[in-house]
Design a protein around this motif. Structure first.
Motif, mmCIF file in Angstrom:
data_model
loop_
_atom_site.group_PDB
_atom_site.id
_atom_site.type_symbol
_atom_site.label_atom_id
_atom_site.label_comp_id
_atom_site.label_asym_id
_atom_site.label_seq_id
_atom_site.Cartn_x
_atom_site.Cartn_y
_atom_site.Cartn_z
ATOM 1 N N ARG A 1 0.832 -1.201 0.000
ATOM 2 C CA ARG A 1 0.000 0.000 0.000
ATOM 3 C C ARG A 1 0.869 1.255 0.000
ATOM 4 N NH1 ARG A 1 -3.870 0.678 4.927
ATOM 5 N NH2 ARG A 1 -4.040 -1.521 4.461
ATOM 6 N N TYR A 2 1.924 1.250 0.785
ATOM 7 C CA TYR A 2 2.823 2.393 0.910
ATOM 8 C C TYR A 2 3.513 2.713 -0.416
ATOM 9 C CZ TYR A 2 6.707 5.180 2.755
ATOM 10 O OH TYR A 2 7.624 6.166 2.997
ATOM 11 N N ILE A 3 4.116 1.719 -1.048
ATOM 12 C CA ILE A 3 4.878 1.952 -2.270
ATOM 13 C C ILE A 3 3.965 2.258 -3.450
ATOM 14 C CG2 ILE A 3 5.186 -0.289 -3.363
ATOM 15 C CD1 ILE A 3 7.938 2.176 -2.677
ATOM 16 N N GLU A 4 2.798 1.632 -3.500
ATOM 17 C CA GLU A 4 1.898 1.888 -4.620
ATOM 18 C C GLU A 4 1.340 3.309 -4.573
ATOM 19 O OE1 GLU A 4 -0.560 -0.951 -6.231
ATOM 20 O OE2 GLU A 4 0.917 -2.544 -6.001
ATOM 21 N N ARG A 5 1.082 3.815 -3.390
ATOM 22 C CA ARG A 5 0.639 5.210 -3.285
ATOM 23 C C ARG A 5 1.749 6.168 -3.720
ATOM 24 N NH1 ARG A 5 -2.704 5.217 2.435
ATOM 25 N NH2 ARG A 5 -4.480 4.056 1.629
ATOM 26 N N LEU A 6 2.991 5.863 -3.355
ATOM 27 C CA LEU A 6 4.108 6.720 -3.759
ATOM 28 C C LEU A 6 4.294 6.718 -5.268
ATOM 29 C CD1 LEU A 6 6.920 6.122 -1.131
ATOM 30 C CD2 LEU A 6 5.686 8.228 -1.586
ATOM 31 N N VAL A 7 4.218 5.561 -5.899
ATOM 32 C CA VAL A 7 4.393 5.485 -7.353
ATOM 33 C C VAL A 7 3.257 6.208 -8.059
ATOM 34 C CG1 VAL A 7 4.506 3.938 -9.340
ATOM 35 C CG2 VAL A 7 5.753 3.376 -7.264
ATOM 36 N N THR A 8 2.036 6.052 -7.580
ATOM 37 C CA THR A 8 0.897 6.745 -8.181
ATOM 38 C C THR A 8 1.068 8.258 -8.069
ATOM 39 O OG1 THR A 8 -0.551 4.899 -7.641
ATOM 40 C CG2 THR A 8 -1.608 7.006 -8.137
ATOM 41 N N THR A 9 1.542 8.722 -6.934
ATOM 42 C CA THR A 9 1.799 10.152 -6.755
ATOM 43 C C THR A 9 2.940 10.616 -7.651
ATOM 44 O OG1 THR A 9 1.092 10.004 -4.459
ATOM 45 C CG2 THR A 9 2.376 11.927 -5.062
ATOM 46 N N ALA A 10 3.983 9.809 -7.770
ATOM 47 C CA ALA A 10 5.173 10.192 -8.533
ATOM 48 C C ALA A 10 4.937 10.219 -10.039
ATOM 49 C CB ALA A 10 6.319 9.240 -8.218
ATOM 50 N N ARG A 11 3.879 9.597 -10.523
ATOM 51 C CA ARG A 11 3.613 9.602 -11.963
ATOM 52 C C ARG A 11 3.363 11.008 -12.490
ATOM 53 N NH1 ARG A 11 -0.589 4.793 -12.907
ATOM 54 N NH2 ARG A 11 -1.741 6.612 -13.574
ATOM 55 N N ALA B 1 4.816 14.295 -12.438
ATOM 56 C CA ALA B 1 6.104 14.879 -12.035
ATOM 57 C C ALA B 1 6.052 16.412 -12.059
ATOM 58 C CB ALA B 1 7.207 14.374 -12.946
ATOM 59 N N ASP B 2 5.678 17.014 -10.935
ATOM 60 C CA ASP B 2 5.760 18.462 -10.792
ATOM 61 C C ASP B 2 6.388 18.775 -9.436
ATOM 62 O OD1 ASP B 2 3.683 17.754 -9.152
ATOM 63 O OD2 ASP B 2 2.255 19.202 -9.938
ATOM 64 N N LEU B 3 6.514 20.036 -9.086
ATOM 65 C CA LEU B 3 7.194 20.436 -7.855
ATOM 66 C C LEU B 3 6.483 19.902 -6.613
ATOM 67 C CD1 LEU B 3 9.453 22.004 -6.512
ATOM 68 C CD2 LEU B 3 7.983 24.025 -6.562
ATOM 69 N N VAL C 1 6.742 13.246 -2.252
ATOM 70 C CA VAL C 1 7.536 12.015 -2.245
ATOM 71 C C VAL C 1 8.733 12.164 -1.311
ATOM 72 C CG1 VAL C 1 8.933 10.475 -3.669
ATOM 73 C CG2 VAL C 1 6.759 11.326 -4.532
ATOM 74 N N PHE C 2 9.378 13.340 -1.324
ATOM 75 C CA PHE C 2 10.517 13.554 -0.437
ATOM 76 C C PHE C 2 10.082 13.508 1.033
ATOM 77 C CE2 PHE C 2 13.364 16.268 2.059
ATOM 78 C CZ PHE C 2 14.550 15.584 1.860
ATOM 79 N N ALA C 3 8.899 14.017 1.333
ATOM 80 C CA ALA C 3 8.395 13.977 2.710
ATOM 81 C C ALA C 3 8.222 12.534 3.190
ATOM 82 C CB ALA C 3 7.074 14.730 2.814
ATOM 83 N N ALA C 4 7.864 11.645 2.279
ATOM 84 C CA ALA C 4 7.675 10.245 2.664
ATOM 85 C C ALA C 4 8.991 9.484 2.730
ATOM 86 C CB ALA C 4 6.744 9.564 1.672
ATOM 87 N N LEU C 5 9.915 9.757 1.792
ATOM 88 C CA LEU C 5 11.151 8.975 1.712
ATOM 89 C C LEU C 5 12.328 9.575 2.476
ATOM 90 C CD1 LEU C 5 11.122 7.967 -2.054
ATOM 91 C CD2 LEU C 5 10.410 6.617 -0.092
ATOM 92 N N GLN C 6 12.369 10.890 2.612
ATOM 93 C CA GLN C 6 13.463 11.592 3.298
ATOM 94 C C GLN C 6 14.826 11.317 2.659
ATOM 95 O OE1 GLN C 6 13.186 13.862 5.957
ATOM 96 N NE2 GLN C 6 11.067 13.753 5.293
ATOM 97 N N SER C 7 14.871 11.164 1.341
ATOM 98 C CA SER C 7 16.117 10.927 0.626
ATOM 99 C C SER C 7 16.012 11.544 -0.762
ATOM 100 C CB SER C 7 16.387 9.431 0.508
ATOM 101 O OG SER C 7 17.466 9.206 -0.368
ATOM 102 N N LYS C 8 16.923 12.455 -1.078
ATOM 103 C CA LYS C 8 16.894 13.109 -2.386
ATOM 104 C C LYS C 8 17.152 12.114 -3.514
ATOM 105 C CE LYS C 8 18.233 17.737 -0.954
ATOM 106 N NZ LYS C 8 19.201 18.822 -1.124
ATOM 107 N N GLU C 9 18.110 11.198 -3.317
ATOM 108 C CA GLU C 9 18.446 10.239 -4.355
ATOM 109 C C GLU C 9 17.275 9.298 -4.645
ATOM 110 O OE1 GLU C 9 20.466 10.574 -1.546
ATOM 111 O OE2 GLU C 9 21.840 11.969 -2.529
ATOM 112 N N ALA C 10 16.629 8.812 -3.585
ATOM 113 C CA ALA C 10 15.493 7.909 -3.755
ATOM 114 C C ALA C 10 14.319 8.630 -4.422
ATOM 115 C CB ALA C 10 15.058 7.339 -2.414
ATOM 116 N N THR C 11 14.099 9.888 -4.065
ATOM 117 C CA THR C 11 13.027 10.670 -4.672
ATOM 118 C C THR C 11 13.281 10.868 -6.154
ATOM 119 O OG1 THR C 11 12.644 11.832 -2.594
ATOM 120 C CG2 THR C 11 11.807 12.875 -4.589
ATOM 121 N N LYS C 12 14.492 11.243 -6.530
ATOM 122 C CA LYS C 12 14.833 11.444 -7.941
ATOM 123 C C LYS C 12 14.685 10.150 -8.731
ATOM 124 C CE LYS C 12 17.982 15.313 -7.349
ATOM 125 N NZ LYS C 12 19.374 15.778 -7.450
#
Length: 73
Positions: free
Chosen positions: A3-13, A15-17, A23-34
């Motif tokens: 549930r966690y990862i699928e919501r992130l991927v749906t949000t990440a589709r 791609a705006d600011l 996504v960064f708020a959930a992952l806390q990693s710039k590399e993972a977000t990019k």
């Protein structure tokens, strides 16, 4: 996890600011977000969910924890 990862991927589709911030708020990693926004999410543009595959493998001997392989479809 699914549930966690699928919501992130749906949000990440989308791609705006604001997406980058969410996504960064959930992952806390710039590399993972990019990586999620630039590489992983574009692969699933035409898919309406079901981005992950979880295959249960065995029970670990030491503490009887269930083990599984988790991957993107």
């Amino acid at each position: 996890l699914r549930r966690y990862i699928e919501r992130l991927v749906t949000t990440a589709r989308n791609a705006d600011l604001n997406t980058h911030r969410q996504v960064f708020a959930a992952l806390q990693s710039k590399e993972a977000t990019k990586k999620l926004i630039n590489e992983i999410a574009p692969k699933y543009e035409g898919r309406n969910g079901g981005y992950t595959s979880i295959i249960k493998t065995r029970i670990r001997r030491g503490d009887a924890t269930e083990m599984a392989f988790i991957s993107f479809v």
